[in-house]
Design an enzyme around this catalytic site. Structure first.
Site, PDB file in Angstrom:
ATOM      1  N   HIS A   1      30.363  51.137  38.170  1.00 42.20           N
ATOM      2  CA  HIS A   1      29.278  51.253  37.187  1.00 42.20           C
ATOM      3  C   HIS A   1      29.211  50.003  36.292  1.00 42.20           C
ATOM      4  O   HIS A   1      28.133  49.421  36.109  1.00 42.20           O
ATOM      5  CB  HIS A   1      29.500  52.516  36.346  1.00 42.20           C
ATOM      6  CG  HIS A   1      28.477  52.744  35.280  1.00 42.20           C
ATOM      7  ND1 HIS A   1      27.381  53.567  35.476  1.00 42.20           N
ATOM      8  CD2 HIS A   1      28.360  52.268  34.012  1.00 42.20           C
ATOM      9  CE1 HIS A   1      26.652  53.584  34.360  1.00 42.20           C
ATOM     10  NE2 HIS A   1      27.218  52.801  33.456  1.00 42.20           N
ATOM     11  N   GLU A   2      30.351  49.600  35.747  1.00 50.87           N
ATOM     12  CA  GLU A   2      30.346  48.462  34.817  1.00 50.87           C
ATOM     13  C   GLU A   2      29.994  47.155  35.523  1.00 50.87           C
ATOM     14  O   GLU A   2      29.353  46.276  34.937  1.00 50.87           O
ATOM     15  CB  GLU A   2      31.695  48.340  34.101  1.00 50.87           C
ATOM     16  CG  GLU A   2      32.045  49.521  33.191  1.00 50.87           C
ATOM     17  CD  GLU A   2      31.014  49.820  32.111  1.00 50.87           C
ATOM     18  OE1 GLU A   2      30.308  48.899  31.672  1.00 50.87           O
ATOM     19  OE2 GLU A   2      30.917  50.996  31.712  1.00 50.87           O
TER      20      GLU A   2
ATOM     21  N   HIS B   1      26.374  46.724  35.468  1.00 51.76           N
ATOM     22  CA  HIS B   1      25.912  46.122  34.207  1.00 51.76           C
ATOM     23  C   HIS B   1      26.167  44.614  34.200  1.00 51.76           C
ATOM     24  O   HIS B   1      25.299  43.829  33.797  1.00 51.76           O
ATOM     25  CB  HIS B   1      26.619  46.758  33.009  1.00 51.76           C
ATOM     26  CG  HIS B   1      26.193  48.161  32.699  1.00 51.76           C
ATOM     27  ND1 HIS B   1      24.884  48.581  32.753  1.00 51.76           N
ATOM     28  CD2 HIS B   1      26.925  49.248  32.283  1.00 51.76           C
ATOM     29  CE1 HIS B   1      24.823  49.865  32.396  1.00 51.76           C
ATOM     30  NE2 HIS B   1      26.042  50.301  32.116  1.00 51.76           N
TER      31      HIS B   1
HETATM   32  N1  TQI Z   1      30.107  52.924  28.287  1.00 53.92           N
HETATM   33  C1  TQI Z   1      28.698  52.748  28.262  1.00 53.92           C
HETATM   34  C2  TQI Z   1      28.187  52.456  29.695  1.00 53.92           C
HETATM   35  O1  TQI Z   1      28.779  51.606  30.371  1.00 53.92           O
HETATM   36  C3  TQI Z   1      28.302  51.603  27.366  1.00 53.92           C
HETATM   37  C4  TQI Z   1      26.823  51.505  27.286  1.00 53.92           C
HETATM   38  C5  TQI Z   1      26.009  52.354  26.650  1.00 53.92           C
HETATM   39  C6  TQI Z   1      25.988  50.554  27.901  1.00 53.92           C
HETATM   40  N2  TQI Z   1      24.704  51.983  26.828  1.00 53.92           N
HETATM   41  C7  TQI Z   1      24.670  50.895  27.583  1.00 53.92           C
HETATM   42  C8  TQI Z   1      26.231  49.457  28.683  1.00 53.92           C
HETATM   43  C9  TQI Z   1      23.591  50.171  28.085  1.00 53.92           C
HETATM   44  C10 TQI Z   1      25.150  48.732  29.160  1.00 53.92           C
HETATM   45  C11 TQI Z   1      23.844  49.113  28.864  1.00 53.92           C
HETATM   46  O2  TQI Z   1      27.232  53.074  30.097  1.00 53.92           O
HETATM   47  S1  TQI Z   1      30.759  54.354  28.662  1.00 53.92           S
HETATM   48  C12 TQI Z   1      29.651  55.745  32.194  1.00 53.92           C
HETATM   49  C13 TQI Z   1      28.673  56.747  32.671  1.00 53.92           C
HETATM   50  C14 TQI Z   1      30.609  54.594  30.366  1.00 53.92           C
HETATM   51  C15 TQI Z   1      29.747  55.531  30.834  1.00 53.92           C
HETATM   52  O3  TQI Z   1      32.146  54.208  28.407  1.00 53.92           O
HETATM   53  O4  TQI Z   1      30.068  55.380  27.983  1.00 53.92           O
HETATM   54  C16 TQI Z   1      30.445  55.041  33.065  1.00 53.92           C
HETATM   55  C17 TQI Z   1      31.414  53.895  31.223  1.00 53.92           C
HETATM   56  F1  TQI Z   1      27.775  56.208  33.446  1.00 53.92           F
HETATM   57  F2  TQI Z   1      29.238  57.660  33.396  1.00 53.92           F
HETATM   58  F3  TQI Z   1      28.103  57.331  31.689  1.00 53.92           F
HETATM   59  C18 TQI Z   1      31.340  54.104  32.591  1.00 53.92           C
HETATM   60 CL1  TQI Z   1      30.396  55.320  34.763  1.00 53.92          CL
HETATM   61 ZN    ZN Z   2      26.430  52.286  31.715  1.00 61.18          ZN
END
Ligand code: TQI
Ligand code: ZN
Ligand code: ZN
EC number: 3.4.24.-
Length: 170
Positions: A127-128, A131
Protein backbone atom coordinates in the site's frame (compact mmCIF):
# COMPACT_ATOMS: atom_id res chain seq x y z
CA UNK A 1 -11.59 3.86 -8.83
CA UNK A 2 -7.97 4.85 -8.20
CA UNK A 3 -6.93 8.42 -7.44
CA UNK A 4 -3.71 10.37 -7.95
CA UNK A 5 -2.18 13.15 -5.88
CA UNK A 6 -2.93 16.75 -6.97
CA UNK A 7 -0.77 17.59 -9.97
CA UNK A 8 -0.26 13.86 -10.65
CA UNK A 9 3.31 13.70 -9.30
CA UNK A 10 5.31 10.71 -10.48
CA UNK A 11 8.94 9.64 -10.80
CA UNK A 12 10.36 11.12 -14.03
CA UNK A 13 10.51 9.10 -17.23
CA UNK A 14 14.32 8.90 -17.17
CA UNK A 15 14.20 7.42 -13.67
CA UNK A 16 12.84 3.93 -14.17
CA UNK A 17 15.52 2.30 -11.99
CA UNK A 18 14.80 3.40 -8.46
CA UNK A 19 16.92 2.58 -5.43
CA UNK A 20 15.80 2.07 -1.87
CA UNK A 21 17.70 1.88 1.41
CA UNK A 22 16.88 1.07 5.02
CA UNK A 23 17.68 3.48 7.85
CA UNK A 24 20.94 2.13 9.32
CA UNK A 25 19.65 3.10 12.79
CA UNK A 26 17.24 0.16 12.67
CA UNK A 27 19.07 -2.91 11.49
CA UNK A 28 16.61 -5.37 9.95
CA UNK A 29 16.78 -9.10 9.42
CA UNK A 30 17.09 -10.51 5.92
CA UNK A 31 13.56 -11.87 6.38
CA UNK A 32 12.16 -8.37 6.94
CA UNK A 33 14.17 -6.99 4.01
CA UNK A 34 12.80 -9.73 1.76
CA UNK A 35 9.23 -8.68 2.65
CA UNK A 36 9.98 -5.20 1.25
CA UNK A 37 11.66 -6.73 -1.82
CA UNK A 38 8.52 -8.79 -2.50
CA UNK A 39 6.29 -5.73 -2.01
CA UNK A 40 8.35 -3.69 -4.51
CA UNK A 41 8.30 -6.68 -6.86
CA UNK A 42 4.51 -6.60 -7.07
CA UNK A 43 4.62 -3.08 -8.56
CA UNK A 44 7.71 -3.80 -10.71
CA UNK A 45 5.86 -6.72 -12.33
CA UNK A 46 3.22 -4.50 -13.89
CA UNK A 47 5.39 -1.48 -14.85
CA UNK A 48 8.78 -0.75 -16.40
CA UNK A 49 10.04 0.22 -12.95
CA UNK A 50 12.90 -1.61 -11.24
CA UNK A 51 13.75 -1.37 -7.57
CA UNK A 52 17.18 -2.09 -6.12
CA UNK A 53 18.17 -2.19 -2.48
CA UNK A 54 21.38 -0.21 -1.92
CA UNK A 55 23.31 0.46 1.30
CA UNK A 56 23.49 4.25 1.08
CA UNK A 57 20.57 5.75 2.98
CA UNK A 58 21.67 9.28 2.02
CA UNK A 59 21.68 8.77 -1.75
CA UNK A 60 18.83 6.32 -2.36
CA UNK A 61 15.62 7.48 -4.08
CA UNK A 62 13.46 5.77 -1.47
CA UNK A 63 14.29 5.67 2.24
CA UNK A 64 12.63 3.24 4.63
CA UNK A 65 12.70 3.40 8.42
CA UNK A 66 10.86 2.28 11.53
CA UNK A 67 10.26 5.07 14.07
CA UNK A 68 8.22 5.67 17.22
CA UNK A 69 6.14 8.72 18.12
CA UNK A 70 7.49 12.10 17.00
CA UNK A 71 10.24 11.40 14.49
CA UNK A 72 10.79 14.86 13.09
CA UNK A 73 8.47 15.20 10.09
CA UNK A 74 5.45 16.73 11.83
CA UNK A 75 3.44 13.50 11.51
CA UNK A 76 4.09 11.63 14.76
CA UNK A 77 3.24 7.98 15.15
CA UNK A 78 0.75 6.96 17.82
CA UNK A 79 1.64 3.60 19.31
CA UNK A 80 -0.24 0.37 18.63
CA UNK A 81 -2.76 0.65 15.74
CA UNK A 82 -4.11 4.02 14.58
CA UNK A 83 -1.52 5.16 12.07
CA UNK A 84 0.59 2.23 10.95
CA UNK A 85 2.86 3.87 8.40
CA UNK A 86 3.04 6.76 6.00
CA UNK A 87 4.69 7.47 2.71
CA UNK A 88 4.92 10.68 0.75
CA UNK A 89 4.20 11.32 -2.92
CA UNK A 90 6.99 11.50 -5.56
CA UNK A 91 9.71 12.58 -5.52
CA UNK A 92 9.91 12.46 -1.71
CA UNK A 93 10.65 8.76 -1.40
CA UNK A 94 10.13 8.78 2.37
CA UNK A 95 8.52 5.63 3.75
CA UNK A 96 8.10 5.49 7.53
CA UNK A 97 6.64 2.69 9.62
CA UNK A 98 5.41 2.83 13.21
CA UNK A 99 7.90 0.74 15.18
CA UNK A 100 5.27 0.24 17.91
CA UNK A 101 3.08 -1.98 15.72
CA UNK A 102 3.01 -5.72 16.15
CA UNK A 103 4.32 -6.33 12.65
CA UNK A 104 3.80 -9.82 11.31
CA UNK A 105 6.51 -10.78 8.87
CA UNK A 106 6.02 -14.39 7.98
CA UNK A 107 2.39 -13.91 7.06
CA UNK A 108 1.26 -17.35 8.13
CA UNK A 109 -2.13 -17.57 9.82
CA UNK A 110 -0.76 -18.92 13.09
CA UNK A 111 1.32 -15.81 13.66
CA UNK A 112 -1.79 -13.65 13.35
CA UNK A 113 -3.70 -15.75 15.86
CA UNK A 114 -0.94 -15.50 18.45
CA UNK A 115 -0.24 -11.77 18.09
CA UNK A 116 -2.58 -9.09 19.48
CA UNK A 117 -3.38 -6.36 16.94
CA UNK A 118 -1.18 -8.05 14.37
CA UNK A 119 -0.47 -6.02 11.26
CA UNK A 120 0.84 -7.71 8.13
CA UNK A 121 4.01 -5.92 7.04
CA UNK A 122 3.82 -6.92 3.38
CA UNK A 123 0.21 -5.66 3.04
CA UNK A 124 1.15 -2.26 4.46
CA UNK A 125 4.34 -2.12 2.38
CA UNK A 126 2.49 -2.78 -0.89
CA UNK A 127 0.00 0.00 0.00
CA UNK A 128 2.67 2.54 1.01
CA UNK A 129 4.78 1.83 -2.09
CA UNK A 130 1.64 2.72 -4.09
CA UNK A 131 1.74 6.14 -2.40
CA UNK A 132 5.52 6.45 -2.99
CA UNK A 133 4.86 5.92 -6.71
CA UNK A 134 2.03 8.46 -6.87
CA UNK A 135 -1.22 6.62 -6.16
CA UNK A 136 -3.77 8.03 -3.74
CA UNK A 137 -6.64 6.04 -2.29
CA UNK A 138 -9.10 3.98 -4.29
CA UNK A 139 -12.84 3.50 -3.87
CA UNK A 140 -12.52 -0.17 -4.91
CA UNK A 141 -12.78 -2.18 -1.72
CA UNK A 142 -10.60 -5.10 -2.86
CA UNK A 143 -7.83 -2.82 -4.13
CA UNK A 144 -4.49 -2.41 -2.38
CA UNK A 145 -5.07 1.35 -2.32
CA UNK A 146 -8.44 1.16 -0.53
CA UNK A 147 -8.01 3.13 2.73
CA UNK A 148 -8.91 0.37 5.18
CA UNK A 149 -7.05 -2.70 6.32
CA UNK A 150 -8.27 -5.42 8.63
CA UNK A 151 -5.87 -6.37 11.42
CA UNK A 152 -4.78 -9.96 11.22
CA UNK A 153 -5.50 -10.05 7.48
CA UNK A 154 -3.22 -10.14 4.51
CA UNK A 155 -3.92 -8.21 1.29
CA UNK A 156 -0.99 -8.20 -1.09
CA UNK A 157 -2.32 -8.88 -4.59
CA UNK A 158 -2.80 -5.89 -6.89
CA UNK A 159 -6.28 -5.61 -8.36
CA UNK A 160 -7.08 -4.38 -11.90
CA UNK A 161 -7.79 -0.98 -10.38
CA UNK A 162 -4.29 -0.75 -8.82
CA UNK A 163 -2.72 -1.91 -12.09
CA UNK A 164 -4.71 0.62 -14.16
CA UNK A 165 -3.63 3.41 -11.80
CA UNK A 166 0.06 2.56 -11.87
CA UNK A 167 0.04 1.94 -15.64
CA UNK A 168 -1.56 5.36 -16.18
CA UNK A 169 1.38 6.91 -14.31
CA UNK A 170 4.19 4.73 -15.75
N1 TQI B 1 -1.49 5.62 6.99
C1 TQI B 1 -2.22 6.38 6.04
C2 TQI B 1 -2.19 5.67 4.67
O1 TQI B 1 -1.11 5.25 4.24
C3 TQI B 1 -1.63 7.76 5.88
C4 TQI B 1 -2.47 8.57 4.96
C5 TQI B 1 -3.69 9.06 5.22
C6 TQI B 1 -2.19 8.92 3.62
N2 TQI B 1 -4.18 9.71 4.12
C7 TQI B 1 -3.29 9.64 3.14
C8 TQI B 1 -1.12 8.70 2.80
C9 TQI B 1 -3.34 10.09 1.83
C10 TQI B 1 -1.17 9.18 1.50
C11 TQI B 1 -2.30 9.85 1.03
O2 TQI B 1 -3.24 5.54 4.07
S1 TQI B 1 -2.19 4.39 7.77
C12 TQI B 1 -3.69 1.61 5.39
C13 TQI B 1 -5.04 1.27 4.89
C14 TQI B 1 -2.34 3.06 6.68
C15 TQI B 1 -3.57 2.70 6.24
O3 TQI B 1 -1.24 3.99 8.75
O4 TQI B 1 -3.47 4.77 8.22
C16 TQI B 1 -2.58 0.89 5.03
C17 TQI B 1 -1.23 2.34 6.34
F1 TQI B 1 -5.11 1.35 3.59
F2 TQI B 1 -5.35 0.04 5.17
F3 TQI B 1 -5.92 2.03 5.42
C18 TQI B 1 -1.33 1.24 5.49
CL1 TQI B 1 -2.70 -0.50 4.02
ZN1 ZN C 1 -2.98 5.05 2.18
ZN1 ZN D 1 7.27 10.06 9.19
Amino acid sequence: HYTLFPGEPRWPRDRRDLTYAFDPRNPLTDEVKSVFARAFGRWAEVTALNFTNIESFTTSDITIGFYTGDHGDGEPFDGVLGTLAHAFSPPSGKFHLDADENWVVSGDLDSFLSVTAAVDLESVAVHEIGHLLGLGHSSVEESIMYPTITTGKRKVDLTNDDVEGIQYLY
